[in-house]
Design a protein around this motif. Structure first.
Motif, PDB file in Angstrom:
ATOM      1  N   HIS A 117      52.801 -10.327  35.094  1.00  0.00           N
ATOM      2  CA  HIS A 117      53.255  -8.990  34.725  1.00  0.00           C
ATOM      3  C   HIS A 117      52.895  -8.628  33.279  1.00  0.00           C
ATOM      4  O   HIS A 117      52.484  -7.503  32.995  1.00  0.00           O
ATOM      5  CB  HIS A 117      54.778  -8.921  34.926  1.00  0.00           C
ATOM      6  CG  HIS A 117      55.396  -7.618  34.587  1.00  0.00           C
ATOM      7  ND1 HIS A 117      55.359  -6.540  35.449  1.00  0.00           N
ATOM      8  CD2 HIS A 117      56.074  -7.201  33.493  1.00  0.00           C
ATOM      9  CE1 HIS A 117      55.994  -5.520  34.888  1.00  0.00           C
ATOM     10  NE2 HIS A 117      56.442  -5.896  33.697  1.00  0.00           N
ATOM     11  N   HIS A 121      50.384  -5.642  31.722  1.00  0.00           N
ATOM     12  CA  HIS A 121      50.746  -4.608  30.742  1.00  0.00           C
ATOM     13  C   HIS A 121      49.639  -4.432  29.707  1.00  0.00           C
ATOM     14  O   HIS A 121      49.425  -3.346  29.188  1.00  0.00           O
ATOM     15  CB  HIS A 121      52.038  -4.997  30.011  1.00  0.00           C
ATOM     16  CG  HIS A 121      53.284  -4.433  30.613  1.00  0.00           C
ATOM     17  ND1 HIS A 121      53.463  -3.091  30.842  1.00  0.00           N
ATOM     18  CD2 HIS A 121      54.438  -5.031  31.014  1.00  0.00           C
ATOM     19  CE1 HIS A 121      54.670  -2.876  31.355  1.00  0.00           C
ATOM     20  NE2 HIS A 121      55.282  -4.052  31.477  1.00  0.00           N
ATOM     21  N   SER A 142      59.582  -3.507  25.973  1.00  0.00           N
ATOM     22  CA  SER A 142      60.202  -2.771  27.072  1.00  0.00           C
ATOM     23  C   SER A 142      61.645  -3.226  27.186  1.00  0.00           C
ATOM     24  O   SER A 142      62.134  -3.975  26.339  1.00  0.00           O
ATOM     25  CB  SER A 142      59.457  -3.048  28.378  1.00  0.00           C
ATOM     26  OG  SER A 142      59.803  -4.340  28.837  1.00  0.00           O
ATOM     27  N   HIS A 145      60.987  -7.064  27.908  1.00  0.00           N
ATOM     28  CA  HIS A 145      60.207  -7.950  27.044  1.00  0.00           C
ATOM     29  C   HIS A 145      59.963  -7.362  25.660  1.00  0.00           C
ATOM     30  O   HIS A 145      59.909  -6.154  25.482  1.00  0.00           O
ATOM     31  CB  HIS A 145      58.865  -8.337  27.672  1.00  0.00           C
ATOM     32  CG  HIS A 145      58.475  -7.538  28.861  1.00  0.00           C
ATOM     33  ND1 HIS A 145      58.864  -7.889  30.121  1.00  0.00           N
ATOM     34  CD2 HIS A 145      57.772  -6.391  28.991  1.00  0.00           C
ATOM     35  CE1 HIS A 145      58.402  -7.000  30.970  1.00  0.00           C
ATOM     36  NE2 HIS A 145      57.744  -6.077  30.325  1.00  0.00           N
ATOM     37  N   ASP A 311      56.342   0.186  33.802  1.00  0.00           N
ATOM     38  CA  ASP A 311      55.891  -0.646  34.923  1.00  0.00           C
ATOM     39  C   ASP A 311      55.233   0.214  36.005  1.00  0.00           C
ATOM     40  O   ASP A 311      55.779   1.242  36.394  1.00  0.00           O
ATOM     41  CB  ASP A 311      57.084  -1.396  35.529  1.00  0.00           C
ATOM     42  CG  ASP A 311      57.625  -2.454  34.589  1.00  0.00           C
ATOM     43  OD1 ASP A 311      56.961  -2.743  33.576  1.00  0.00           O
ATOM     44  OD2 ASP A 311      58.702  -2.990  34.879  1.00  0.00           O
TER      45      ASP A 311
HETATM   46 ZN    ZN Z   1      57.183  -4.575  32.259  1.00  0.00          ZN
END
Ligand code: ZN
Lengths: 380, 222
Positions: A117, A121, A142, A145, A311
């Motif tokens: 993931h 990004h 985010s 994270h 996302d």
């Molecule tokens: Zn994310």
């Protein structure tokens, strides 16, 4: 522009949190970015509820795939591969996407790519600004994270330089929005209020910026407490809380630390590009300050448009397309959703012949993800 | 007719291929934590064993629970995705009905209850007049609370075996776990006789665990 059919056509599925995303790309070209969000269902809880997200993914999965294919105007038969977020993320939510991707790839007879993931990004910026420079310095921020990553090769070599030691940056926005009774998610609403406020009104602490602190790590927990304490003191004194000034000053503290450390990382590593991704990259103050500081330092800033920062499936497709282009091994049919997939694993290659198909045995990694899965096996 | 049946609502990951007359191939593994990993390889194995390709399938049969595991969704989303690509229907069945049907195939007659492990010290259960006829809606309860309602009734399924104090007449000799072969046979019979299927939604029977965060906690020392 002539259609470049020599570039890989890949469909990507993302279900690591509360967005069911399906994107389709051809090489660096975005063809479709279909997203179904369950964010409204979480709003009254003030945060993402894993089981609510998983249930919503199941309902949205097949319709979102079909919408993406229609938007892209391509036939599933022409796809060169199916990519899916294998982790990190919410275990139960990831599992819906991984299961759907496997079934989809199997039924179509296409290779499957379980990808990371976080690397996705970063890779999504190829859809906005073309091929990533190598190495790429990336700041990912985010609700889930806050990381500084150095990526010499986005498909095979991603190195974590630093990350948050407590809350993610987006989480801090959510929490302060809650203290100010501004609702969920907090990022956009704080950004909006901050525009009317004075960022220098209150000097909130900058976490982990002392001379002995880790250079690239972040901490937002102390800031969060300081802001809450300041608000409470005002309330206790019977005074009005200057919401716009608090929002602006809080946001300034977060953005100051993020950009300062990111620019420092670029300088230290001799990297002349900075990529910023993740939902918080949509923050207007973060963009403005990053632009100024990068310009001062002679660094080229790359920030994708907001819809590609949050996302989405396109970012997964973008990384999948890069995997195909570079001939990386596809995943096996026993690919598992790994809620704690390390950022150093850009993808989860199959075992054995490197193509993985038909190999239903063994295990890809040596870290314990069963524990992670079983912890909340019941409902997440 | 060629039905691909799968069920991941219980600890069993089970897949079968049924040609309308009989089970052609079947795979069953019991591993409550690895539904996601085991299902696709099992489908691949079952098809290979039967010497068929997925695109020969004319319908997908899926058990939609009730089931407590994250795994419940694995089978349902796999069935829905296969069906979308192949353009064939999904035939959804209650997982408990498959276990009841298997008990009938194994010779059980008369009234009985089926119970599976719902975890959290609860069972999913339903009552049957016979192997084909469920007479109650699937429910989730603590075994002690339904002991009176099931007293003296023959009981099958891993949930009944787990709580012998409540289920006093447990038939542990009958299949305890779901078999996709039995589920497929039940679906094939229903398709022949015009029987009814369920809508495709999972039978969670529980609301999501979700709490509105408690009122904002004061951090200033009092
Ligand atoms: Zn994310």
């Amino acid at each position: 522009m002539a259609r470049r059919t020599d570039e890989p056509l890949v469909l990507g599925i993302e279900t690591s949190c509360d967005e069911t995303g399906v994107g389709i790309v051809r090489g660096h070209t975005l063809l479709a970015d279909a997203v179904a969000s369950s964010v409204d269902e979480h709003a009254r809880f003030g945060g993402v509820v894993p089981e609510v997200a998983s249930r919503a993914h199941l309902e949205a999965m097949v319709p979102t795939i079909q919408r993406a294919l229609k938007d892209a105007g391509v036939s599933a038969k022409d796809l060169d591969g199916i990519a899916v977020t294998a982790g990190p993320g919410l275990a139960g939510a990831l599992l819906v996407g991984v299961s759907a991707a496997k079934a989809y790839a199997y039924a179509l007879g296409k290779p499957l790519y379980g990808v990371n993931h976080l690397a996705s990004h970063i890779c999504v910026d190829q859809l906005e600004h073309g091929a990533l420079p190598e190495p790429t310095m990336a700041l990912l921020v985010s609700g889930g994270h806050s990381s500084l990553l150095l990526a010499p090769d986005i498909t095979a070599d991603v190195r974590p330089l630093g990350s948050t030691i407590d809350d993610a940056a987006g989480e801090a926005f959510d929490k302060i929005a809650r203290v100010l009774n501004l609702g969920f998610p907090g990022g956009p609403v704080i950004d909006r209020y901050a525009r009317e406020g004075d960022p220098d009104a209150i000097r909130f602490p900058r976490g982990l910026t002392g001379p002995r602190d880790p250079i690239y790590d972040f901490s937002f927990s102390g800031l969060k407490t300081a802001v809450a304490r300041w608000i409470e003191a005002k309330r206790a004194a019977g005074e009005n809380v200057p919401v716009a000034d608090v929002a602006a000053s809080f946001q300034e503290a977060v953005v100051d630390v993020l950009t300062r450390k990111a620019v420092r990382a670029c300088k230290d590593h001799g990297v002349d590009h900075l990529m910023i991704g993740g939902g918080v990259a949509a923050n207007t103050r973060l963009r403005a300050m990053a632009e100024r500081r990068c310009e001062d330092a002679g660094i080229t800033l790359r920030v994708p448009r907001p819809k590609l920062c949050t996302d989405n499936g396109a970012m997964v497709a973008a990384l999948g397309a890069e995997m195909v282009a570079r001939g990386r091994a596809s995943s096996s049919w026993d690919l598992s959703a790994d809620s704690s997939l390390p950022v150093t694993e850009s993808h989860v290659p199959g075992h054995g012949d490197g193509h993985g198909h038909g190999h239903g045995h063994g295990h890809g990694h040596d870290h314990d993800h069963f524990h992670e899965l079983s912890k909340d096996n019941l409902y997440s | 007719m060629l039905l691909l049946a799968l069920d991941t609502a219980t600890p069993a990951v089970t897949v079968a291929l049924h040609d309308g007359d009989s089970v052609v191939a079947e795979s069953s593994q019991v591993d409550a934590r690895r539904h996601g990993e085991l299902l696709l390889p099992a489908v691949d194995r079952v098809l290979a064993e039967a010497g068929r390709k997925l695109d020969a399938v004319t319908g997908i049969v899926v058990g939609v629970g009730p089931g407590p595991y994250t795994g419940l969704r694995v089978g349902i989303v796999t069935a829905a995705t296969f069906a979308a690509v192949l353009d064939v229907p999904v035939h959804s069945l209650c997982t408990l009905d498959g276990i009841a049907y298997a008990a009938g195939l194994a010779g059980l007659e008369g009234e009985f209850v089926v119970a599976t492990d719902a975890r959290r010290k609860e069972v999913y259960w339903a009552r049957y007049a016979d192997a084909r006829t469920r007479v109650t809606e699937p429910a989730v309860d603590r075994p002690a609370e339904l002991a009176e309602r099931v007293a003296g009734l023959t009981a099958v399924g891993a949930g009944a075996v787990l709580y012998p104090d409540a289920f006093t007449d447990v038939r542990a000799d009958l299949p305890q776990h779901q078999s996709a072969g039995a589920l497929a046979a039940l679906a094939a019979e229903k398709l022949r006789t015009g029987g009814e299927f369920l809508p495709g939604q999972p039978l969670y029977l529980r609301r999501p665990d979700a709490q509105v965060p408690a009122n904002y906690k004061v951090v200033t020392p009092q």
